[in-house]
Design an enzyme around this catalytic site. Sequence first.
Site, mmCIF file in Angstrom:
data_model
loop_
_atom_site.group_PDB
_atom_site.id
_atom_site.type_symbol
_atom_site.label_atom_id
_atom_site.label_comp_id
_atom_site.label_asym_id
_atom_site.label_seq_id
_atom_site.Cartn_x
_atom_site.Cartn_y
_atom_site.Cartn_z
ATOM 1 N N ASP A 47 14.965 -25.066 -9.022
ATOM 2 C CA ASP A 47 14.744 -24.789 -7.931
ATOM 3 C C ASP A 47 14.634 -25.976 -7.105
ATOM 4 O O ASP A 47 13.726 -26.578 -7.006
ATOM 5 C CB ASP A 47 13.709 -23.534 -7.398
ATOM 6 C CG ASP A 47 13.710 -23.270 -6.028
ATOM 7 O OD1 ASP A 47 14.563 -22.701 -5.349
ATOM 8 O OD2 ASP A 47 12.845 -23.819 -5.544
ATOM 9 N N TYR A 52 12.836 -30.684 0.621
ATOM 10 C CA TYR A 52 12.067 -31.401 -0.379
ATOM 11 C C TYR A 52 12.573 -32.974 -0.670
ATOM 12 O O TYR A 52 13.626 -33.418 -0.997
ATOM 13 C CB TYR A 52 12.387 -31.007 -1.709
ATOM 14 C CG TYR A 52 11.857 -29.506 -1.961
ATOM 15 C CD1 TYR A 52 10.954 -28.830 -1.041
ATOM 16 C CD2 TYR A 52 12.343 -28.820 -3.154
ATOM 17 C CE1 TYR A 52 10.522 -27.772 -1.124
ATOM 18 C CE2 TYR A 52 11.947 -27.272 -3.322
ATOM 19 C CZ TYR A 52 11.095 -26.900 -2.313
ATOM 20 O OH TYR A 52 10.431 -25.641 -2.423
ATOM 21 N N LYS A 76 18.009 -24.089 -0.684
ATOM 22 C CA LYS A 76 17.600 -23.203 0.363
ATOM 23 C C LYS A 76 18.358 -23.637 1.528
ATOM 24 O O LYS A 76 18.990 -24.680 1.467
ATOM 25 C CB LYS A 76 16.111 -23.377 0.790
ATOM 26 C CG LYS A 76 15.245 -22.871 -0.781
ATOM 27 C CD LYS A 76 13.819 -23.051 -0.602
ATOM 28 C CE LYS A 76 13.079 -22.858 -2.006
ATOM 29 N NZ LYS A 76 13.218 -24.131 -2.965
ATOM 30 N N ASN A 231 -1.419 -21.131 -7.098
ATOM 31 C CA ASN A 231 -1.797 -21.237 -5.684
ATOM 32 C C ASN A 231 -2.184 -22.610 -5.090
ATOM 33 O O ASN A 231 -3.098 -23.135 -4.670
ATOM 34 C CB ASN A 231 -3.369 -20.471 -5.636
ATOM 35 C CG ASN A 231 -2.928 -18.934 -5.412
ATOM 36 O OD1 ASN A 231 -3.261 -18.191 -6.685
ATOM 37 N ND2 ASN A 231 -2.227 -18.602 -4.469
#
Length: 335
Positions: A47, A52, A76, A231
């Site tokens: 991905d 990025y 994306k 996280n």
Amino acid sequence: MVGQTGCVLPELGFGAAAMGNLYAAIDDASAAATLDAALSAGFRYFDTAPHYGRGLSERRLGDAVRGRQDVIVSTKVGRLMDPDASITDDRERDGFHTAMPFRPRYDYSYDGIMRSHEHSLQRLGLARADILFVHDIGRVTHGEADARYREQLIAGGGFRALESLRDQGAISGFGLGVNEVEVCLDLMDATRFDVILLAGRYTLLEQGALDALFPACTAAGTSIVVGGPYNSGILATGSAAAGRYNYAPAPEAVLAKVRAMEAVAARHHVSLPATALAFVLAHPLVASVIPGIADPQQVSDTMRLYAEPIPSAFWAELRAEGLVRPDAPLPGEGA
């Protein structure tokens, strides 16, 4: 299987933000070595995003996987990269250290989505990207401007562009790539999402997505890809390393919960990051988890964590201690 696409994602994927020099610059040879190590280790889902490294991650990823027929790529849409000759060094911009001479501009309209898709294919050097995620729509990113960008998606034809690409077979499917639950719920009635890339909102530390989003996805036939399973760091580094949580220093309440989880993990001789990966994959909606990977050592570490056996007694104690929600599926349940 991802939604109704017929596309089957491996359980473990490669989050390629670091290939765009997230937080630290790495040279092309190091990035290539990392991606080669990932392919050799068996990674087959990658991905990336224009954001990025302002196109750098896409360029590097495409060079690594070009010519392979066994790799699935998602990227994306929502940001266009406008040329900017004033950028000549790799100082940090938006978290990335890159001298790529482009400046991002949000555009979720029909034309913006179509251009973003075409530009990504050119940067990747690939004829196809399998999945497109609408990147960072929502109030967390856009604040008061969010309503205008949502209007671009709905009335401005952004979703219509994605539906057209899917109908033509140019992509297998599409969805949102976000780190907030609310925008997913708000937009699910506007189109049919095949998959949602949800970063940091379904993890060993957070299960709020179980309340409304996951039931809505079940009803709609929408799969989940979990990003940010640690996280943004704390579940990988542990409490002793002053880890980060949601891209900021972890607050004491989070540190306390992680310490409690670490104590349970120590009693059962398992590593906390391994449990973080296994936990999210236990939910039947979750098609894949894509931790961010920055170097060959992290490739091998991630494969080891993914394969680490975790005794059922660990999960039983975690639940008995109230450290995960009682309605969260756990590995091995129903098996």
